[in-house]
Enzyme design. Structure first.
Site, PDB file in Angstrom:
ATOM      1  N   HIS A 225       0.830  -1.206   0.000  1.00 19.21           N
ATOM      2  CA  HIS A 225       0.000   0.000   0.000  1.00 19.21           C
ATOM      3  C   HIS A 225       0.866   1.258   0.000  1.00 19.21           C
ATOM      4  O   HIS A 225       0.958   1.985   0.992  1.00 19.21           O
ATOM      5  CB  HIS A 225      -0.952  -0.012   1.211  1.00 19.21           C
ATOM      6  CG  HIS A 225      -2.072  -0.986   1.075  1.00 19.21           C
ATOM      7  ND1 HIS A 225      -2.073  -2.218   1.704  1.00 19.21           N
ATOM      8  CD2 HIS A 225      -3.218  -0.938   0.355  1.00 19.21           C
ATOM      9  CE1 HIS A 225      -3.186  -2.870   1.389  1.00 19.21           C
ATOM     10  NE2 HIS A 225      -3.899  -2.118   0.574  1.00 19.21           N
TER      11      HIS A 225
ATOM     12  N   HIS B 192      -7.199   7.020  -2.937  1.00 14.72           N
ATOM     13  CA  HIS B 192      -8.013   6.011  -2.252  1.00 14.72           C
ATOM     14  C   HIS B 192      -7.300   5.300  -1.109  1.00 14.72           C
ATOM     15  O   HIS B 192      -7.956   4.731  -0.222  1.00 14.72           O
ATOM     16  CB  HIS B 192      -8.540   4.975  -3.253  1.00 14.72           C
ATOM     17  CG  HIS B 192      -7.564   3.890  -3.567  1.00 14.72           C
ATOM     18  ND1 HIS B 192      -6.499   4.059  -4.429  1.00 14.72           N
ATOM     19  CD2 HIS B 192      -7.470   2.613  -3.115  1.00 14.72           C
ATOM     20  CE1 HIS B 192      -5.805   2.935  -4.516  1.00 14.72           C
ATOM     21  NE2 HIS B 192      -6.376   2.041  -3.719  1.00 14.72           N
ATOM     22  N   ASP B 193      -5.946   5.307  -1.069  1.00 13.51           N
ATOM     23  CA  ASP B 193      -5.223   4.661   0.030  1.00 13.51           C
ATOM     24  C   ASP B 193      -4.203   5.600   0.672  1.00 13.51           C
ATOM     25  O   ASP B 193      -3.236   5.139   1.289  1.00 13.51           O
ATOM     26  CB  ASP B 193      -4.507   3.399  -0.471  1.00 13.51           C
ATOM     27  CG  ASP B 193      -5.375   2.148  -0.383  1.00 13.51           C
ATOM     28  OD1 ASP B 193      -6.291   2.128   0.456  1.00 13.51           O
ATOM     29  OD2 ASP B 193      -5.155   1.208  -1.173  1.00 13.51           O
TER      30      ASP B 193
ATOM     31  N   HIS C 274       1.042   1.363  -5.767  1.00 10.37           N
ATOM     32  CA  HIS C 274      -0.303   0.779  -5.817  1.00 10.37           C
ATOM     33  C   HIS C 274      -1.324   1.840  -6.242  1.00 10.37           C
ATOM     34  O   HIS C 274      -2.216   1.568  -7.052  1.00 10.37           O
ATOM     35  CB  HIS C 274      -0.677   0.213  -4.444  1.00 10.37           C
ATOM     36  CG  HIS C 274      -2.127  -0.132  -4.298  1.00 10.37           C
ATOM     37  ND1 HIS C 274      -2.740  -1.143  -5.018  1.00 10.37           N
ATOM     38  CD2 HIS C 274      -3.101   0.427  -3.521  1.00 10.37           C
ATOM     39  CE1 HIS C 274      -4.022  -1.201  -4.693  1.00 10.37           C
ATOM     40  NE2 HIS C 274      -4.269  -0.262  -3.792  1.00 10.37           N
TER      41      HIS C 274
END
Length: 799
Positions: free
Chosen positions: A527, A567-568, A531
């Site tokens: 992560h 998103h992360d 990614h």
């Protein structure tokens, strides 16, 4: 025996034997003899053959068991009548005692409390049967026998079969009725103690009973309600006008009704309740009573949950219950990816076949209405089966397949436990707090924005094929020194005209991409910003698909690209379950619910809006910003795995199946109907959720070398989490991810089977992605091959 003979106190039936003649009370001189025991002392009569098996009595849903009936015969002397009852007791397997005097009869009764007492009234010279049963105080009455405690009169008949038949009638009549009344008292005791408000009405809806909980909640006393018709009790105005009619229509057909109902308390306040009304069917199949169980909904949280339980959408059973059957039950990817020259048309036909193999879902209220209607004309077994269906539909876990036992497939169980739950338990101490990271800022070594035209040739060359699915993100990672998100973001955002849409300078976009990438943890093996760049690339690829372009507007495309980028952000390299178990600050902040996804979305907007230099939203109109913001948040939250099956099933049933039906019935002629399915606001949301979900976990659909690299990275991150859980004494969320014992091929097979196959079948049927499905098939075969060779590693050993 006066008090003991009262039916209401001791539940005994007192029986009177006498001759129907004027001289039935006249004294008769007869000799007394002993019969099978000591009758003077009331000893039991044998017979040795008497069985002691329990008698079973059915009382509604209760099964009652009682000892053999105990009978006391009070006869002053032995004669054919007493012998007839003795024989009858033996034949009926009743326990029988004989007494010859009032004193012995009373002593025996007080000791054994017989179910049935038969007193011979023919020989009143020896004792007075009425006096024997009457209470101590004489009461004047026109019905001396009844007042004395007698409730049946037997005309002298020494025929043994007549005695036997009389005993059987007594047992199945008065005795069993008393036995059931005793059970009824236990049931009413339970009702009185229940904390739920319970109301029982007659078939004409006259109130016959309310329990103390009902009095407490509604403010009425029993006496104010009992005997009143339901319509006389004040009603709340908050219910829909036709709700009462709907309820009555349902229960009058003998069907149970359950739902949310507003009741009016005595003080005039309305109280929202979860109500279940059950008709009670009596003799002849007629409704005799209605039982209403009411549970107040005291706060908004409970109200929402109850409403969801009643109004939630039903589940489509796409997922099989056991891992080992999933490849068999799912669409076989290998069969759909073996295409000839007309592969496209074959794939469309195959897509429709897949969609029709899944059960079409409708909103839950419509489903329940259809089932209720079907029950009316169905035979009893079918109606009972449909009742079970309704019970399932009323549960809250409609979209989560049931797994087999943990021993059966530990990899799947651990993946599900790690990805689809919010922690196993909360521990005090051992708190895991992300406090080492200072407030998020733009690192000094990235402060000089770089222009799209200033990208070094080596990096630009690496990105030449970024519009291809086979684009190698790891080459870009190496070329950019682990900063692929900024460079790839510049190119993709430029290709989609994001700056023009947002009316922001390119320098602002560059600064924004840099600060977002700086807040990804490069120390995470999976992560990290690589990614994020990979998910951004997949998102851009999907946005170029014809069906997706037909469905989404420009604002949706911009939202999708931004959501993929952030998103992360600030992902700690640990799962939600880990954070909840460790009592982290984030878990506490977000109440153990969608912890990371909530953090990613919130932090992204904090970073973006606090500094004008990187505020890409600064120049858009307020309403447009709110629409864009909502879409971004919704997409980021959709990446949380606890709602995985819900998102997939809704997409299949709301989009795949209607489109497949239109193509099958009318070809492509009905363009308006297709457009309506694709562009409805609800369906656009489902498309965006599905798009980012597929982009987020598309690793198994990448070319094999990329798939293997991603598998190694996620495994290493899970290994590190397991190591830390063991060091800190936390629950181990995914025990199979132990670096010393884990089989990476097995974990990949489980992940593909449980999460990937059905989701990409549905996405492929919508967006037409033959290359992805071919990669998925190849990668699945690769992991299967390693597993069959009992290998645990990413790659086979060198030859």
């Amino acid at each position: 025996m006066g008090c003991a003979s009262s039916i209401h106190i001791s539940d005994r039936v007192v029986y009177h034997s006498g001759k129907e003649s004027e001289d039935s009370h006249s004294p008769q001189q007869t000799n007394t003899t002993q019969h099978q025991g000591n009758p003077a002392s009331g000893l039991p009569l044998k017979p040795p053959s008497c069985k002691t098996t329990l008698t079973e009595v059915q009382f509604g849903p209760m099964k009652l068991f009682k000892d053999p009936l105990q009978v006391l015969l009070v006869f002053a002397k032995e004669d054919s009548q007493s012998n007839g009852f003795c024989w009858a007791c033996e034949k009926a397997n009743f326990r029988c005692s004989m007494a010859r005097t009032p004193e012995s009869a009373l002593e025996c009764f007080l000791e054994k409390h017989h179910d049935l007492v038969i007193i011979d009234h023919r020989h009143s010279r020896h004792f007075d049967a009425e006096a024997l049963c009457r209470p101590d105080r004489e009461e004047a009455s026109v019905m001396p026998l009844i007042n004395a405690g007698f409730n049946r009169r037997y005309v002298e008949n020494a025929n043994m079969m007549a005695c036997y038949n009389e005993l059987l009638q007594l047992e199945h009549g008065e005795v069993r009725a008393q036995f059931k009344l005793r059970a009824g008292n236990a049931i009413f005791t339970a009702l009185e103690q229940s904390q739920e408000a319970i109301e029982i009405t007659s078939e004409d809806q006259v109130i016959q009973y309310v329990n103390p909980a009902y009095e407490s909640i509604m403010g009425y006393q029993q006496g104010e309600l009992i005997g009143k018709e339901i319509i006389e009790v004040p009603k709340s105005e908050k219910n829909k006008p036709d709700l009462l009619e709907t309820i009555n229509s349902c229960i009058r057909k003998g069907k149970e009704w359950q739902g949310i109902y507003y009741a009016k308390k005595k003080n005039g306040d309305s109280i929202q309740q979860n109500v279940k009304i059950t008709p009670v069917i009596g003799q002849g199949g007629k409704i005799r009573h209605y039982v209403s169980i009411n549970r107040p909904l005291n706060d908004n949280n409970k109200t929402d949950k109850s409403s969801e339980r009643v109004q939630a959408e039903s589940q489509t059973d796409i997922q099989s219950s056991k891992h080992k059957d999933r490849r068999k039950g799912s669409l076989d990817v290998r069969s759909t990816t073996s295409r000839g020259s007309d592969g496209s048309s074959q794939r469309r036909h195959s897509s429709m076949a897949r969609i029709h193999s899944m059960t079409i879902e409708a909103p839950i209220t419509k489903v329940i209405n259809i089932i209720n209607a079907a029950q009316e004309s169905s035979p009893m077994p079918v109606a009972e089966a449909l009742d079970r269906v309704l019970e399932i539909l009323r549960t809250t876990e409609l979209y989560s397949p049931q797994l087999g036992t943990k021993d059966e497939d530990p990899h799947t169980n651990d993946l599900v436990g790690g990805l689809m739950t919010d922690g196993l338990r909360r521990l005090s101490g051992n708190e895991y707090i992300f406090s080492t990271k200072q407030p998020h800022h733009l690192p000094s070594h990235l402060t000089t924005p770089l222009s799209l035209s200033d990208i070094p040739p080596r990096i630009a060359q690496t990105m030449e094929n970024e519009d291809s699915w086979d684009f190698d993100i790891f080459n870009l990672e190496a070329a950019t020194l682990k900063r692929p998100l900024t460079y790839l973001g510049l190119k993709i955002f430029s290709r989609f005209g994001v700056c023009e849409f947002l009316n922001c300078p390119e320098a602002t976009l560059r600064s924004w991409l840099q600060v977002i990438e700086a807040n990804y943890h490069s120390s995470n093996s999976y992560h990290n910003s690589t990614h994020a760049a990979d998910v951004l690339h997949a998102t851009a690829y999907f946005l170029c698909k014809e069906r997706v372009k037909q469905s989404l507007d420009p604002i949706d495309e911009v939202a999708a690209l931004i959501a993929a980028t952030v998103h992360d952000v600030d992902h700690p390299g640990r799962t939600n379950s880990f954070l909840c178990n460790a009592g982290s600050e984030l878990a506490i902040l977000y109440n153990d619910t969608a912890v990371l996804e909530s953090h990613h979305a919130a932090l992204a907007f904090q970073i973006t809006t606090r500094d004008d230099k990187c505020n890409i939203f600064k120049n858009i109109e307020r309403n447009e910003y709110r629409t864009l913001r909502q879409a971004i948040i919704d997409m980021v939250l959709a990446t949380e795995m606890t709602k995985h099956f819900e998102h997939v099933n809704k997409f299949v049933n709301s989009i795949n199946k209607p489109l497949a039906a239109l193509e099958e019935n009318g070809g492509n002629n009905d363009e308006e109907s297709v457009k309506s399915v694709l562009t409805s606001p609800e369906n656009r949301i489902l498309v965006k959720r599905m798009l980012i979900k597929c982009a987020d976990i598309s690793n198994p659909c990448r070319p094999q070398e990329l798939c293997i690299e991603w598998a190694g990275r996620i495994s290493e991150e899970y290994f590190a989490q397991t190591d830390e859980e063991k060091r800190q004494g936390l629950p181990v969320v995914m025990p199979v991810f132990d670096r010393n014992t884990c089989s990476i091929p097995k974990s990949q097979i489980s992940f593909i089977d449980y999460f990937i196959t059905d989701m990409f079948d549905a996405w492929d049927a919508f967006a037409d992605l033959p290359n992805l499905m071919q990669h998925l098939d190849n990668n699945f075969k690769y992991w299967k091959g390693l597993d069959e060779r009992k290998l645990h590693s990413l790659r086979p050993p060198p030859e």
